[in-house]
Design a protein around this motif. Structure first.
Motif, mmCIF file in Angstrom:
data_model
loop_
_atom_site.group_PDB
_atom_site.id
_atom_site.type_symbol
_atom_site.label_atom_id
_atom_site.label_comp_id
_atom_site.label_asym_id
_atom_site.label_seq_id
_atom_site.Cartn_x
_atom_site.Cartn_y
_atom_site.Cartn_z
ATOM 1 N N LEU A 1 0.808 -1.221 0.000
ATOM 2 C CA LEU A 1 0.000 0.000 0.000
ATOM 3 C C LEU A 1 0.841 1.270 0.000
ATOM 4 C CD1 LEU A 1 -3.000 -0.883 2.319
ATOM 5 C CD2 LEU A 1 -2.926 -0.617 -0.175
ATOM 6 N N PHE A 2 1.868 1.288 0.831
ATOM 7 C CA PHE A 2 2.700 2.487 0.915
ATOM 8 C C PHE A 2 3.419 2.740 -0.411
ATOM 9 C CE2 PHE A 2 6.616 4.754 1.898
ATOM 10 C CZ PHE A 2 6.126 5.822 2.615
ATOM 11 N N LYS A 3 3.973 1.672 -0.979
ATOM 12 C CA LYS A 3 4.699 1.811 -2.257
ATOM 13 C C LYS A 3 3.764 2.240 -3.372
ATOM 14 C CE LYS A 3 6.532 -2.034 -0.309
ATOM 15 N NZ LYS A 3 7.162 -1.255 0.748
ATOM 16 N N LEU A 4 2.553 1.656 -3.329
ATOM 17 C CA LEU A 4 1.538 2.006 -4.316
ATOM 18 C C LEU A 4 1.269 3.514 -4.268
ATOM 19 C CD1 LEU A 4 -0.510 0.476 -6.180
ATOM 20 C CD2 LEU A 4 -2.134 0.737 -4.345
ATOM 21 N N ALA A 5 1.053 4.008 -3.057
ATOM 22 C CA ALA A 5 0.747 5.431 -2.894
ATOM 23 C C ALA A 5 1.905 6.290 -3.389
ATOM 24 C CB ALA A 5 0.455 5.722 -1.425
ATOM 25 N N MET A 6 3.113 5.876 -3.031
ATOM 26 C CA MET A 6 4.284 6.664 -3.406
ATOM 27 C C MET A 6 4.460 6.682 -4.924
ATOM 28 S SD MET A 6 7.460 7.341 -1.559
ATOM 29 C CE MET A 6 8.538 6.025 -1.185
ATOM 30 N N LEU A 7 4.332 5.501 -5.565
ATOM 31 C CA LEU A 7 4.530 5.445 -7.022
ATOM 32 C C LEU A 7 3.415 6.197 -7.755
ATOM 33 C CD1 LEU A 7 5.863 1.807 -7.322
ATOM 34 C CD2 LEU A 7 7.098 3.904 -7.827
ATOM 35 N N ILE A 8 2.200 6.173 -7.203
ATOM 36 C CA ILE A 8 1.110 6.942 -7.805
ATOM 37 C C ILE A 8 1.476 8.425 -7.799
ATOM 38 C CG2 ILE A 8 -1.216 7.841 -7.376
ATOM 39 C CD1 ILE A 8 -2.107 5.097 -6.601
ATOM 40 N N ARG A 9 1.923 8.904 -6.646
ATOM 41 C CA ARG A 9 2.206 10.349 -6.548
ATOM 42 C C ARG A 9 3.388 10.746 -7.427
ATOM 43 N NH1 ARG A 9 -1.307 11.900 -2.553
ATOM 44 N NH2 ARG A 9 -0.880 14.100 -2.908
ATOM 45 N N LEU A 10 4.411 9.893 -7.422
ATOM 46 C CA LEU A 10 5.589 10.205 -8.247
ATOM 47 C C LEU A 10 5.242 10.218 -9.732
ATOM 48 C CD1 LEU A 10 8.746 8.273 -7.089
ATOM 49 C CD2 LEU A 10 8.580 10.678 -7.659
ATOM 50 N N SER A 11 4.510 9.199 -10.198
ATOM 51 C CA SER A 11 4.247 9.155 -11.635
ATOM 52 C C SER A 11 3.252 10.237 -12.021
ATOM 53 C CB SER A 11 3.772 7.772 -12.102
ATOM 54 O OG SER A 11 3.139 7.075 -11.098
ATOM 55 N N ARG A 12 2.364 10.598 -11.105
ATOM 56 C CA ARG A 12 1.445 11.699 -11.412
ATOM 57 C C ARG A 12 2.220 13.009 -11.580
ATOM 58 N NH1 ARG A 12 -1.063 15.629 -8.095
ATOM 59 N NH2 ARG A 12 -2.982 16.436 -9.002
#
Lengths: 324, 327
Positions: free
Chosen positions: A197-208
């Motif tokens: 979950l944490f990685k998912l959130a981080m990668l979402i924000r970074l790629s956005r």
């Protein structure tokens, strides 16, 4: 390119050396292992013999050099508590953690990056706003709580998935892997979901963030002027251009998950290295602590090396020995 | 009139911002024949680039076309859907940008980028696409084109990179190329080469060219006709020779006087007094009135009309042919 690799390998060697000194001195400072090793009512003779046996009567630098010498031969010492070689102990636990960490970062990447790119491509749409709201949850809700809720929901109330241990494993290279059996996958599902979950959130924000920036660039304008569809632009231009920060975070997250998946491993009784280090700390098992930390440092250095080489693959400008 | 390639009527492009509506393009009309080269000249903020982006449908939010009509080969482009517009872009209308270092993707080879541009409009397999790409590269004067397809943008010099961008624009032999200051980022010698080659390529293939620039000198060496923009409006238009020899509008005169290339040696360069007003607060009459030495009460209250069809200026007091009375 070859010069770059050699340079990086030499740098990695120095990092490992510094790390070994830090770990050794740090653990040395914790306290005298003799108090743990022998009973308090042992005679003075036995006490002194044990101290000599482990070389603890020598000055710190000599102990360190001896440790370094053994380390270079692949000898990390034996566990005080279990009396088996540390390397064997850690390696027997590592596959479990490795597949858990890999599963969680891969889910994070394959789900998070497309979602993030979409959120960056259509920042105003309700779907994107939902994605971003969920990613805030991923950041802010504590892992242990999510773990407990997952167990409560999917294991206890719905009874869909198991909540503890590894399930059926398949032996490859003499170690057990659970991702190759259906049963093993079922056991892997909840802890991997919890960790991702944490990685998912981080990668979402970074790629956005990356996508939003690139979409306004002249590269995208020029591609549009050439008549490329937005899907092609996102897939072929944007994904490549935002990949360097993504690879960096992917590597770092993979490393730290390998080393510190402690909370999730404890909640789901996953027999990985995270549980091992906690056990060895409570029993002051010095060789295991030192050996584990050295191995973690080695893993990090290796991952960073791979990440750096991946940069060179992704960005041709870095291939000519030029540095960023 | 009916066989004109491009017919722009009263084009208005507005940007809705928090501070108010910016009328970046405020009622521009012109026509462009096939194979003709039109120079679009103006200072920063005159709306010349926005005009280009409006024509090809690539306005960044919050920009939108608020009114007017753009007829391209008798097809109305204003209000066309994005997917319809995409079919035209790159195929029949192409665009080249100012900085080739920023437009080409640094992490993809030239061949990959060109193949994508070919395949965006059908274009078949990779082999055919790359063959077309190589032909286009040799057309713009890149030696050893087939081998250079495997190179990355950073392996080219600035001038060569812009040639690659031009080759991408030429891939489908478009009828119209919009060039947004494509030589501004280049050395003067390279600039001259590219200008000469663009002119040749346009003439050779019958491609019409809209050349957007702040530099009247460049436009004068290239274009057939020129349009001078100021604050989103046309102030003067006409054949390039007439406009340069006998400008009618005081603003055009001011631009010409500030050109080092046209000034007598040793003479001090003129500059236009004042600065461009905020686009949020355009003067009610002639937009140039606050900076114009000939301005009268009429100029400040009433927007000027236009005289001649061929060469005209939106000015109440056009300059006479004998020269600039600015002195």
């Amino acid at each position: 390119m070859l010069g770059y690799i050699i340079q990086r390998l030499i740098q990695s060697g120095f990092v490992m050396l510094a790390m070994s000194a830090l770990v050794f001195v740090g653990v040395y400072a914790i306290g005298n292992p003799i108090d743990v090793l022998i009973s308090p009512d042992a005679t003075q003779d036995i006490r002194e013999a044990t101290i000599r046996h482990y070389g603890l009567d020598q000055p710190l630098w000599q102990q360190y050099l001896a440790f370094l010498g053994r380390l270079l031969q692949g000898d990390l010492g034996r566990s005080f508590v279990l009396n088996i070689p540390v390397l064997q102990l850690v390696l027997s636990r590592l596959p479990a953690t490795l597949e858990l960490a890999l599963a969680s970062v891969l889910i994070g990447a394959f789900v998070g990056i497309p979602l993030g790119i979409y959120a960056g491509y259509r920042p105003e749409s309700p779907v994107s706003k939902t994605i971003m709201a969920v990613s805030v949850l991923g950041f802010s809700v504590p892992t242990f709580w999510v773990g407990l809720i997952l167990i409560l929901t999917f294991a206890v109330n719905l009874d869909w998935l198991p909540a503890g241990d590894r399930g059926e494993t398949v032996e490859i290279f003499g170690v057990g892997w659970s991702f190759l059996t259906w049963d093993g996958l079922r056991f892997l599902a909840l802890p991997a979901l919890n960790l991702c979950l944490f990685k998912l959130a981080m990668l979402i924000r970074l790629s956005r963030a990356g996508t939003r920036e690139i979409m306004l660039s002249d590269t995208v304008k020029f591609a549009r002027a050439a008549g490329l569809s937005d899907f092609t632009i996102l897939r072929r231009h944007v994904l490549r251009l935002i990949s360097i920060p993504l690879v960096t975070v992917f590597g770092l997250e993979f490393g730290s998950t390998l080393a510190f998946a402690v909370v999730t491993e404890t909640i789901f009784s996953w027999p990985g290295v995270g549980k091992l280090i906690i056990d060895s700390i409570t029993s002051l098992d010095r060789p295991v602590m030192v050996g584990y930390l050295i191995l973690v440092a080695f893993l990090f250095v290796t991952i960073n090396l791979v990440v750096d080489l991946t940069y060179a693959l992704l960005d041709p400008r870095l291939r000519r020995g030029r540095r960023v | 009139m009916s066989k004109a390639l491009l017919q722009v009527r009263d084009l208005r492009t507005h940007f809705e911002t928090r501070a108010g509506t910016i009328k970046a393009v405020d009622g521009i009309s012109f026509t462009l024949e096939r194979g003709e080269i039109l120079g679009l000249v103006g200072e920063s903020g005159s709306g010349k680039s926005v005009t280009g982006f409006s024509l090809i449908g690539l306005l960044d939010a919050p920009g939108r076309i608020a009114g007017g009509s753009v007829l391209f080969d008798r097809q109305e482009l204003v209000g066309l859907s994005q997917s319809e517009m995409r079919k035209l872009r790159g195929k029949r209308i192409a665009m080249i940008f100012q900085d080739p270092a920023a437009t080409l993707n640094p992490v993809l080879t030239i061949g990959q980028q060109m193949a994508m541009a070919v395949q965006a409009h059908g274009g078949g397999g990779d082999g055919a696409a790359l063959a077309l790409a190589a032909r286009s590269l040799s057309r713009v004067g890149i030696p050893d084109a087939a081998a250079r397809l495997n190179a990355y943008p950073h392996e080219f010099s600035g001038g060569m990179r812009q040639r690659v961008a031009i080759a991408i624009a030429l891939l489908h032999e478009p009828e119209l190329i919009i060039a947004d200051e494509p030589t501004t980022a280049l050395d003067v010698s390279i600039q001259a080469q590219i200008l000469a080659e663009m002119k040749m390529l346009a003439q050779g293939s019958g491609t019409a060219l809209i050349w957007i620039s702040h530099d009247l000198a460049i436009v004068s060496s290239l274009a057939d006709r020129v349009i001078v923009l100021y604050l989103g409006r046309i102030v003067e238009y006409g054949p390039v020779r007439d406009v340069l020899r006998a400008p009618l509008h005081p603003y055009t005169r001011g631009l010409l006087d500030s050109l080092p290339a046209l000034a007598a040696p040793g003479q001090k360069l003129m500059q236009i007094p004042g600065s461009t007003p905020s686009p949020l607060n355009v003067p009610p009459g002639c937009p140039f009135a606050p900076r114009c030495s000939h301005a009268t009460e009429l100029c400040r209250s009433e927007p000027p009309g236009v005289g001649d069809e061929r060469h005209g200026a939106f000015c109440h007091h056009p300059l006479n042919a004998s020269g600039g009375p600015n002195a």
